[in-house]
Write a protein that holds these residues in place. Structure first.
Motif, PDB file in Angstrom:
ATOM      1  N   PHE A  49     -43.017  47.192 -19.028  1.00  0.00           N
ATOM      2  CA  PHE A  49     -42.779  47.847 -20.309  1.00  0.00           C
ATOM      3  C   PHE A  49     -43.136  46.977 -21.517  1.00  0.00           C
ATOM      4  O   PHE A  49     -43.268  47.491 -22.623  1.00  0.00           O
ATOM      5  CB  PHE A  49     -41.310  48.269 -20.418  1.00  0.00           C
ATOM      6  CG  PHE A  49     -40.853  49.125 -19.279  1.00  0.00           C
ATOM      7  CD1 PHE A  49     -41.153  50.481 -19.257  1.00  0.00           C
ATOM      8  CD2 PHE A  49     -40.179  48.585 -18.207  1.00  0.00           C
ATOM      9  CE1 PHE A  49     -40.761  51.278 -18.190  1.00  0.00           C
ATOM     10  CE2 PHE A  49     -39.774  49.374 -17.131  1.00  0.00           C
ATOM     11  CZ  PHE A  49     -40.069  50.725 -17.129  1.00  0.00           C
ATOM     12  N   LEU A  50     -43.272  45.644 -21.315  1.00  0.00           N
ATOM     13  CA  LEU A  50     -43.582  44.747 -22.421  1.00  0.00           C
ATOM     14  C   LEU A  50     -44.765  43.869 -22.056  1.00  0.00           C
ATOM     15  O   LEU A  50     -45.021  43.630 -20.877  1.00  0.00           O
ATOM     16  CB  LEU A  50     -42.365  43.859 -22.761  1.00  0.00           C
ATOM     17  CG  LEU A  50     -41.112  44.547 -23.302  1.00  0.00           C
ATOM     18  CD1 LEU A  50     -39.990  43.532 -23.432  1.00  0.00           C
ATOM     19  CD2 LEU A  50     -41.383  45.198 -24.649  1.00  0.00           C
ATOM     20  N   ASP A  51     -45.462  43.346 -23.060  1.00  0.00           N
ATOM     21  CA  ASP A  51     -46.544  42.406 -22.793  1.00  0.00           C
ATOM     22  C   ASP A  51     -45.972  41.019 -22.522  1.00  0.00           C
ATOM     23  O   ASP A  51     -44.797  40.731 -22.805  1.00  0.00           O
ATOM     24  CB  ASP A  51     -47.503  42.357 -23.986  1.00  0.00           C
ATOM     25  CG  ASP A  51     -46.829  41.818 -25.234  1.00  0.00           C
ATOM     26  OD1 ASP A  51     -46.979  40.618 -25.515  1.00  0.00           O
ATOM     27  OD2 ASP A  51     -46.130  42.596 -25.914  1.00  0.00           O
ATOM     28  N   GLY A  52     -46.798  40.130 -21.985  1.00  0.00           N
ATOM     29  CA  GLY A  52     -46.327  38.828 -21.524  1.00  0.00           C
ATOM     30  C   GLY A  52     -45.721  37.974 -22.613  1.00  0.00           C
ATOM     31  O   GLY A  52     -44.696  37.303 -22.407  1.00  0.00           O
ATOM     32  N   ILE A  53     -46.341  37.961 -23.800  1.00  0.00           N
ATOM     33  CA  ILE A  53     -45.830  37.137 -24.898  1.00  0.00           C
ATOM     34  C   ILE A  53     -44.438  37.597 -25.301  1.00  0.00           C
ATOM     35  O   ILE A  53     -43.521  36.781 -25.493  1.00  0.00           O
ATOM     36  CB  ILE A  53     -46.791  37.204 -26.099  1.00  0.00           C
ATOM     37  CG1 ILE A  53     -48.103  36.493 -25.740  1.00  0.00           C
ATOM     38  CG2 ILE A  53     -46.174  36.583 -27.338  1.00  0.00           C
ATOM     39  CD1 ILE A  53     -49.195  36.691 -26.750  1.00  0.00           C
ATOM     40  N   SER A  54     -44.246  38.906 -25.396  1.00  0.00           N
ATOM     41  CA  SER A  54     -42.932  39.436 -25.762  1.00  0.00           C
ATOM     42  C   SER A  54     -41.891  39.075 -24.712  1.00  0.00           C
ATOM     43  O   SER A  54     -40.744  38.743 -25.038  1.00  0.00           O
ATOM     44  CB  SER A  54     -43.004  40.959 -25.922  1.00  0.00           C
ATOM     45  OG  SER A  54     -43.982  41.310 -26.866  1.00  0.00           O
ATOM     46  N   ILE A  55     -42.276  39.134 -23.444  1.00  0.00           N
ATOM     47  CA  ILE A  55     -41.351  38.797 -22.365  1.00  0.00           C
ATOM     48  C   ILE A  55     -40.861  37.368 -22.507  1.00  0.00           C
ATOM     49  O   ILE A  55     -39.659  37.075 -22.400  1.00  0.00           O
ATOM     50  CB  ILE A  55     -42.024  38.995 -20.993  1.00  0.00           C
ATOM     51  CG1 ILE A  55     -42.274  40.471 -20.725  1.00  0.00           C
ATOM     52  CG2 ILE A  55     -41.175  38.411 -19.866  1.00  0.00           C
ATOM     53  CD1 ILE A  55     -43.124  40.732 -19.509  1.00  0.00           C
ATOM     54  N   VAL A  56     -41.801  36.460 -22.767  1.00  0.00           N
ATOM     55  CA  VAL A  56     -41.435  35.046 -22.871  1.00  0.00           C
ATOM     56  C   VAL A  56     -40.489  34.815 -24.039  1.00  0.00           C
ATOM     57  O   VAL A  56     -39.432  34.188 -23.886  1.00  0.00           O
ATOM     58  CB  VAL A  56     -42.698  34.177 -23.005  1.00  0.00           C
ATOM     59  CG1 VAL A  56     -42.333  32.747 -23.368  1.00  0.00           C
ATOM     60  CG2 VAL A  56     -43.483  34.182 -21.703  1.00  0.00           C
ATOM     61  N   VAL A  57     -40.834  35.310 -25.218  1.00  0.00           N
ATOM     62  CA  VAL A  57     -39.997  35.021 -26.382  1.00  0.00           C
ATOM     63  C   VAL A  57     -38.652  35.743 -26.314  1.00  0.00           C
ATOM     64  O   VAL A  57     -37.661  35.262 -26.866  1.00  0.00           O
ATOM     65  CB  VAL A  57     -40.732  35.377 -27.697  1.00  0.00           C
ATOM     66  CG1 VAL A  57     -41.955  34.521 -27.872  1.00  0.00           C
ATOM     67  CG2 VAL A  57     -41.100  36.839 -27.760  1.00  0.00           C
ATOM     68  N   LEU A  58     -38.604  36.872 -25.630  1.00  0.00           N
ATOM     69  CA  LEU A  58     -37.330  37.593 -25.522  1.00  0.00           C
ATOM     70  C   LEU A  58     -36.359  36.934 -24.554  1.00  0.00           C
ATOM     71  O   LEU A  58     -35.143  37.073 -24.697  1.00  0.00           O
ATOM     72  CB  LEU A  58     -37.592  39.040 -25.058  1.00  0.00           C
ATOM     73  CG  LEU A  58     -38.111  40.025 -26.099  1.00  0.00           C
ATOM     74  CD1 LEU A  58     -38.521  41.323 -25.432  1.00  0.00           C
ATOM     75  CD2 LEU A  58     -37.064  40.286 -27.160  1.00  0.00           C
ATOM     76  N   THR A  59     -36.866  36.217 -23.564  1.00  0.00           N
ATOM     77  CA  THR A  59     -35.987  35.745 -22.492  1.00  0.00           C
ATOM     78  C   THR A  59     -35.742  34.239 -22.477  1.00  0.00           C
ATOM     79  O   THR A  59     -34.744  33.797 -21.922  1.00  0.00           O
ATOM     80  CB  THR A  59     -36.576  36.123 -21.122  1.00  0.00           C
ATOM     81  OG1 THR A  59     -37.886  35.548 -20.977  1.00  0.00           O
ATOM     82  CG2 THR A  59     -36.685  37.628 -20.977  1.00  0.00           C
ATOM     83  N   MET A  60     -36.627  33.439 -23.074  1.00  0.00           N
ATOM     84  CA  MET A  60     -36.498  31.986 -22.925  1.00  0.00           C
ATOM     85  C   MET A  60     -35.191  31.458 -23.482  1.00  0.00           C
ATOM     86  O   MET A  60     -34.552  30.594 -22.886  1.00  0.00           O
ATOM     87  CB  MET A  60     -37.675  31.277 -23.598  1.00  0.00           C
ATOM     88  CG  MET A  60     -38.910  31.168 -22.736  1.00  0.00           C
ATOM     89  SD  MET A  60     -38.571  30.441 -21.119  1.00  0.00           S
ATOM     90  CE  MET A  60     -38.612  31.903 -20.083  1.00  0.00           C
ATOM     91  N   ALA A  61     -34.789  31.966 -24.647  1.00  0.00           N
ATOM     92  CA  ALA A  61     -33.565  31.444 -25.264  1.00  0.00           C
ATOM     93  C   ALA A  61     -32.349  31.638 -24.355  1.00  0.00           C
ATOM     94  O   ALA A  61     -31.451  30.797 -24.300  1.00  0.00           O
ATOM     95  CB  ALA A  61     -33.321  32.130 -26.608  1.00  0.00           C
ATOM     96  N   VAL A  62     -32.343  32.755 -23.634  1.00  0.00           N
ATOM     97  CA  VAL A  62     -31.202  33.067 -22.774  1.00  0.00           C
ATOM     98  C   VAL A  62     -31.297  32.344 -21.437  1.00  0.00           C
ATOM     99  O   VAL A  62     -30.300  31.823 -20.924  1.00  0.00           O
ATOM    100  CB  VAL A  62     -31.113  34.599 -22.547  1.00  0.00           C
ATOM    101  CG1 VAL A  62     -29.969  34.933 -21.608  1.00  0.00           C
ATOM    102  CG2 VAL A  62     -30.933  35.315 -23.875  1.00  0.00           C
ATOM    103  N   LEU A  63     -32.503  32.283 -20.876  1.00  0.00           N
ATOM    104  CA  LEU A  63     -32.644  31.802 -19.499  1.00  0.00           C
ATOM    105  C   LEU A  63     -32.824  30.299 -19.372  1.00  0.00           C
ATOM    106  O   LEU A  63     -32.501  29.722 -18.332  1.00  0.00           O
ATOM    107  CB  LEU A  63     -33.835  32.510 -18.829  1.00  0.00           C
ATOM    108  CG  LEU A  63     -33.651  33.992 -18.550  1.00  0.00           C
ATOM    109  CD1 LEU A  63     -34.925  34.569 -17.945  1.00  0.00           C
ATOM    110  CD2 LEU A  63     -32.476  34.220 -17.602  1.00  0.00           C
ATOM    111  N   LEU A  64     -33.341  29.640 -20.415  1.00  0.00           N
ATOM    112  CA  LEU A  64     -33.656  28.219 -20.279  1.00  0.00           C
ATOM    113  C   LEU A  64     -32.442  27.361 -19.926  1.00  0.00           C
ATOM    114  O   LEU A  64     -32.543  26.479 -19.054  1.00  0.00           O
ATOM    115  CB  LEU A  64     -34.325  27.708 -21.558  1.00  0.00           C
ATOM    116  CG  LEU A  64     -35.162  26.443 -21.382  1.00  0.00           C
ATOM    117  CD1 LEU A  64     -36.278  26.664 -20.357  1.00  0.00           C
ATOM    118  CD2 LEU A  64     -35.750  25.998 -22.710  1.00  0.00           C
TER     119      LEU A  64
END
Length: 432
Positions: free
Chosen positions: A335-350
Motif C-alpha cells: 500500500f505504500l512506497d519503499g521510502i514512505s515505509i522506511v520513514v514511517l517505521t524506523m522511529a518506532v522499530l529501531l
C-alpha cells in the motif's frame, strides 16, 4: 494505553492517506494531533525544529544529486548501449538474451538508484527486441519485474540514503554493504533463468549468427561509459576518497559527460532532468520532514519506548522478530512506497532492533530486500505498475510472472540471515 493511542493514530493516518492527503502532510497532521491530545507541549516549535533539522542535513545532500544523475542518464542512450554490449556474450548461455534484462538492470541500478527508473529504462529498450526475437512473454516480464527491484539495493540507492538518515547509519557503509547482496540476487535470478531454459529449451529461440571473440570485444565498447561511471561513484566511496555526497557529485558530472558525448544533452533535456529531480526530491523531502516531526511527537508521547517494551515482552528470538518484520514490511509495501515505509517505521522499530542485538547496518539491507519484494507484490507493487504501463497487461498477470523472483528474494533474505558477512564484510574493509 499507549498501544490504544498508537492504534488510534495509525487509524487516523490510514484515513488521511485513503482520502488522498499527501504522505508528508498526513504525517505532520498526525504529529500535531498526537501532541495536542496526549502531551502538554505545543506542537509549533517542535515542528519547526524537527523539519528544519531534517531538511538541513548535510548527509541528505546526496539524495537530490543521485536523483539528478538518474534523471540525466534516463535521457541518454545508456540502456541501449548496454544491450548492444551484453548481447554477444550471452548467446551460448541457456536463456540467452533473457539475461540482458538481469545484467542490464544490475548495471543500470548502479547508476540510477531507483527501482521504477531501472525497470522502465531497461524495459523500454529490451522488451521490443526480445519480443521480436520470440522470447516468451512470461520470462521477459518476470525478469524485468524481479531484476528491476535491484535499483533499490545496488548502490547508489535512494532508499538507502533515506534509511541512513532516519537510522543514523553511515550511508557510505550502506552503499558498500549492498554490493554483495545485489550480486547475490542477480546471480539467483540468472540461475533461475538458466534452470527454466534447460527445462523449456524449445521455448527459447535459437541463437543468432555466432560472433567471434573480436566482435564481442568490439561490442563491449558500448559498456565503457557505464563501467567508468560505476567505478567512479563506488570506487571513490570504497577507497575513502569521497563521502556519499561527494560521490554523488562525481556521478552527476560523469552523467553530464556521458550525455554530452552521446549528443543527448541539450538545453531542453538538461532542464527536464533538473526539474524531474527537483520534483521528486521535494516529494521525498516533504515525507522526511513530516516523518521527523512525527518521530519527535511520538517521542514526547513515549510510544516508541512502550512499543519496544511490548515487543520485547513477547520474547521473540531475533529470527522470529525478523520474520514478523518481513511479513509486516511486505504487507505495508502493498500500500505504500519503499521510502514512505522506511520513514514511517524506523522511529518506532529501531529501538527494538537495537535491543534485540541486530546490527542496524545489516538491518538496513534486510529492509531494502524486503521492500524490494513488496515492489512486485499486488495490489500496489510499483514495478508491476511500471510494466503494466509499458505493456498494457493486467497487474495480476505480471504479478504471476514475478512469483519465482519473489521467492528468490525470500531465499536471499534467509541467506543474508545465515551469512550476515554478505552485508558486513565489505563495509568492514572500507578505508577511512
Amino acid at each position: 494505553m499507549e498501544l490504544t493511542i498508537a492504534a488510534l493514530l495509525i487509524g487516523l493516518m490510514l484515513v488521511l492517506l485513503a482520502g488522498g492527503v499527501w504522505i508528508g502532510l498526513a504525517l505532520m497532521a498526525i504529529g500535531i494531533l498526537g501532541m495536542l491530545g496526549f502531551t502538554p507541549r505545543p506542537p509549533g516549535d517542535g515542528m519547526a525544529v524537527a523539519i528544519w533539522g531534517a531538511g538541513s542535513s548535510w548527509t541528505l545532500t546526496a539524495l537530490p544529486l543521485f536523483l539528478w544523475m538518474g534523471e540525466i542518464l534516463f535521457r541518454t542512450k545508456l540502456s541501449e548501449d548496454m544491450f548492444k554490449g551484453l548481447a554477444p556474450w550471452l548467446e551460448r548461455l541457456p536463456g540467452r538474451l533473457l539475461h540482458t534484462n538481469i545484467i542490464g538492470c544490475t548495471l543500470f541500478a548502479a547508476v540510477s538508484g531507483s527501482s521504477a527508473a531501472t525497470c522502465a529504462t531497461i524495459g523500454k529498450i529490451s522488451m521490443p527486441e526480445l519480443t521480436r526475437r520470440g522470447y516468451p512473454e512470461s520470462m521477459i516480464l518476470g525478469t524485468l519485474a524481479g531484476a528491476g527491484t535491484l535499483g533499490l539495493l545496488i548502490p547508489p540507492s535512494i532508499i538507502m540514503i533515506v534509511y541512513g538518515v532516519s537510522a543514523d547509519v553511515s550511508i557510505s557503509k550502506l552503499f558498500v554493504g549492498g554490493v554483495l547482496p545485489g550480486i547475490l540476487l542477480a546471480s539467483l535470478f540468472m540461475g533461475w533463468v538458466i534452470l527454466w531454459s534447460l527445462l523449456n529449451s524449445k521455448r527459447i529461440p535459437p541463437a543468432d549468427l555466432k560472433t567471434s571473440l573480436l566482435e564481442k570485444f568490439s561490442a563491449s565498447r558500448n559498456l565503457i561509459p557505464v563501467v567508468l561511471l560505476i567505478g567512479g561513484v563506488l570506487g571513490s566511496i570504497y577507497s575513502g576518497i569521497a563521502t556519499a555526497t561527494e560521490a554523488a557529485a562525481i556521478g552527476v558530472i560523469g552523467s553530464l559527460i556521458i550525455a554530452a558525448s552521446q549528443k543527448s544533452l541539450s538545453k531542453a533535456s538538461f532542464i527536464a532532468a533538473l526539474m524531474g529531480a527537483t520534483r521528486l526530491y521535494c516529494m521525498i523531502a516533504l515525507i522526511l520532514g513530516g516523518s521527523a516531526f512525527l518521530t519527535l511527537a511520538m517521542g514526547y508521547m513515549g510510544l516508541p519506548r512502550h512499543l519496544a517494551e511490548w515487543i520485547g515482552s513477547l520474547g521473540l528470538s531475533p529470527a522470529m522478530l525478523l520474520l514478523a518484520l518481513a511479513v509486516f514490511y511486505i504487507l505495508l509495501g502493498c500500500f505504500l512506497d519503499g521510502i514512505s515505509i522506511v520513514v514511517l517505521t524506523m522511529a518506532v522499530l529501531l529501538p527494538t532492533i537495537q535491543s534485540a542485538g541486530i546490527d542496524p547496518l545489516w538491518f538496513g539491507i534486510f529492509v531494502v530486500v524486503v521492500v524490494e519484494m513488496a515492489q512486485i507484490t499486488p495490489p500496489v507493487g510499483f514495478n508491476l505498475f511500471v510494466l503494466q504501463g509499458l505493456t498494457g497487461r493486467q497487474i495480476t498477470t505480471i504479478a504471476r510472472y514475478a512469483i519465482p523472483y519473489f521467492l528468490l528474494m525470500a531465499l536471499a533474505v534467509v541467506l543474508l540471515y545465515v551469512f550476515p558477512g554478505l552485508v558486513t564484510w565489505l563495509p568492514g574493509k572500507m578505508i577511512g
